[in-house]
Design a protein around this motif. Structure first.
Motif, short mmCIF file in Angstrom:
data_model
loop_
_atom_site.label_atom_id
_atom_site.label_comp_id
_atom_site.label_asym_id
_atom_site.label_seq_id
_atom_site.Cartn_x
_atom_site.Cartn_y
_atom_site.Cartn_z
N SER A 29 12.80 17.66 -57.52
CA SER A 29 11.75 16.72 -57.93
C SER A 29 12.05 15.31 -57.43
O SER A 29 11.15 14.61 -56.93
N GLN A 30 13.30 14.89 -57.51
CA GLN A 30 13.69 13.57 -57.04
C GLN A 30 13.52 13.45 -55.52
O GLN A 30 13.05 12.42 -55.00
N ILE A 31 13.89 14.51 -54.81
CA ILE A 31 13.77 14.48 -53.34
C ILE A 31 12.31 14.42 -52.92
O ILE A 31 11.94 13.67 -52.00
N LYS A 32 11.44 15.17 -53.60
CA LYS A 32 10.02 15.17 -53.25
C LYS A 32 9.38 13.81 -53.51
O LYS A 32 8.47 13.38 -52.78
N LYS A 33 9.85 13.12 -54.54
CA LYS A 33 9.30 11.80 -54.85
C LYS A 33 9.77 10.75 -53.86
O LYS A 33 9.03 9.80 -53.54
N ASP A 34 10.99 10.90 -53.37
CA ASP A 34 11.55 9.91 -52.45
C ASP A 34 12.34 10.63 -51.36
O ASP A 34 13.53 10.91 -51.49
N LYS A 35 11.68 10.96 -50.27
CA LYS A 35 12.29 11.72 -49.19
C LYS A 35 13.37 10.93 -48.46
O LYS A 35 14.18 11.50 -47.73
N THR A 36 13.38 9.60 -48.67
CA THR A 36 14.41 8.79 -48.02
C THR A 36 15.79 9.05 -48.62
O THR A 36 16.80 8.58 -48.08
N LEU A 37 15.84 9.76 -49.76
CA LEU A 37 17.13 10.09 -50.37
C LEU A 37 17.92 11.05 -49.48
O LEU A 37 19.15 11.14 -49.61
N LEU A 38 17.20 11.78 -48.64
CA LEU A 38 17.86 12.72 -47.73
C LEU A 38 18.13 12.03 -46.40
O LEU A 38 17.25 11.39 -45.82
N SER A 39 19.31 12.18 -45.91
CA SER A 39 19.65 11.64 -44.60
C SER A 39 20.37 12.70 -43.78
O SER A 39 21.11 13.52 -44.33
N GLY A 40 20.12 12.69 -42.50
CA GLY A 40 20.79 13.65 -41.63
C GLY A 40 20.05 14.97 -41.49
O GLY A 40 20.56 15.90 -40.86
N TYR A 41 18.86 15.08 -42.09
CA TYR A 41 18.08 16.31 -42.00
C TYR A 41 16.73 16.02 -41.36
O TYR A 41 16.18 14.91 -41.49
N SER A 42 16.16 17.02 -40.71
CA SER A 42 14.82 16.90 -40.15
C SER A 42 13.83 17.25 -41.26
O SER A 42 13.81 18.38 -41.76
N LEU A 43 13.00 16.28 -41.66
CA LEU A 43 12.11 16.46 -42.81
C LEU A 43 10.69 16.86 -42.41
O LEU A 43 9.84 17.04 -43.28
N ASP A 44 10.42 16.98 -41.14
CA ASP A 44 9.05 17.26 -40.70
C ASP A 44 8.90 18.66 -40.13
O ASP A 44 8.08 18.92 -39.25
#
Length: 397
Positions: A29-44
């Motif tokens: 839920s936190q990741i979906k609200k703020d995708k910038t929390l993830l780094s080093g992964y392809s989010l698209d």
């Protein structure tokens, strides 16, 4: 007492499953609200942050592994798959973060996961020193025919899944939990099974084929196997599975855990034996719990003492110069409870003295019961030897 308390382990496991589901839900839920929390992964990616339903992913039919579709270096982030079919695919260096698979089929010619990761350990919060999210993937009501090679499946949760012809090779299965699932023809080779747990699973042909060693720790837990067919083939299969698990505990120097699963295996083997072998198994079981239950030696010894007490009263015993025999209806009918209780205590004292080899001054066997006394003394020596040997072995462990 058994070393593995299955009731307690299952109680703790239920809490662990609940906490893990809540932890995964919160982090996703936190990741979906703020995708910038993830780094080093392809989010698209094509499937990340999407619900994919009733889709065929891969190639139809049953193909050889060299003909599989190859998907490499892809990131699947918070992807949800419902009623999807994965067939004839080889995933290489792919990452699955917070993915949920529900009623999916990994079949066809099978699925290969090579050097793939199914967990996100690093924390999305700051400061993150010594903090781990341990966000794993969740598989529910899935069919899995796959090979996991050099992959990190840590903290994955499998619930009501069916594994068939699945191999785990050089993979990390730390803290993996498998619940109410069927496991058919599973081969494990040189994997990390620390904190690995199963609950209410049915297994058939579960084996370890190690070149080096699959690692267990004291938190590794295999629940008792669920019985279905209750026939000879099933019992023989369970015996082999318990023995394989016991051997792995022994290899990892977890001797007490080894003893518990060895005992469960002998119980299953007992159900497959013929008449004479089953009698021997009963004696081994009742006398010391197949060498794993020292308390059984006490119960067994007490039962022998009690049996010989009644035999002495029936055949005859000398109590203070008076012969006592309960071998006729008249002797029994004229007997009062108080008198019987006194004579029973005397006979019991005689039986205990003969069994332990210390004797008795008040009560003696008569000529007819002398052979019983000899037999009980021999049994006493044997039983005490078995009991001391079993207890010593447990203490040394």
């Amino acid at each position: 007492m058994p070393y593995v308390n299955f009731k307690e382990e299952n109680y703790k496991l239920d809490k662990q499953i609940k906490n893990r589901k809540e932890n995964n839900k919160k982090i996703i839920s936190q990741i979906k609200k703020d995708k910038t929390l993830l780094s080093g992964y392809s989010l698209d990616g094509e499937y990340s942050f999407k619900n994919t339903k009733k889709q065929m992913i891969g190639t139809q039919g049953v193909l050889k592994d060299e003909d599989f579709q190859v998907i490499s270096d892809e990131d699947f982030i918070c992807a949800n798959f419902f009623n999807c079919k994965f067939q004839n695919i080889k995933f290489i260096n792919c990452t699955f973060i917070g993915c949920n698979f529900k009623k999916c089929s990994f079949g066809g010619g099978g699925i290969i996961f090579e050097n793939c990761t199914f967990v996100k350990s690093d924390s999305i919060k700051t400061p993150s020193l010594n903090v781990k999210d341990n966000l794993g993937c969740y598989f529910e009501d899935c069919y899995i025919y796959a090979r996991f090679k050099g992959s990190n499946i840590s903290y994955s949760l499998f619930e009501r899944c069916t594994f068939e012809n699945t191999n785990f090779e050089l993979s990390d299965l730390q803290a993996v939990i498998i619940i109410q699932s069927d496991l058919f023809k599973i081969v494990v080779s040189d994997c990390d099974f620390q904190n690995f747990k199963t609950q209410k699973c049915y297994m058939s042909d579960f084996e370890f084929d190690d070149k080096y060693m699959t690692t267990f720790d004291d938190k590794t837990f295999f629940d008792k196997l669920v019985e279905r067919k209750k026939d000879r083939d099933e019992y023989e299969g369970f015996y082999m599975i318990y023995q394989n698990i016991a051997f792995q505990y022994e290899q990892n120097n977890l001797k007490s855990n080894f003893g518990e699963y060895y005992y469960l295996g002998k119980r299953e083997e007992h159900k497959t034996l013929d008449f004479l072998s089953k009698i021997k198994s009963y004696l081994y079981w009742f006398s010391c719990g197949y060498g794993e239950r020292p308390i059984y030696s006490i119960y067994f010894s007490f039962a022998i003492i009690l049996i010989f007490t009644f035999l002495f009263l029936i055949v005859g015993v000398n109590i203070d110069g008076r012969i006592v025999k309960y071998n006729s209806i008249i002797a029994i009918e004229t007997l009062s409870f108080r008198k019987f209780f006194e004579e029973f205590l005397n006979a019991f004292s005689l039986s205990t003295g003969l069994f332990t080899g210390v004797g008795n001054e008040i009560c003696d066997p008569i000529f007819e019961s002398a052979i019983l006394a000899d037999i009980e003394m021999v049994l006493g020596v044997i039983c005490m030897g078995i009991g001391i040997g079993t207890l010593t072995r447990k203490i040394i462990r």
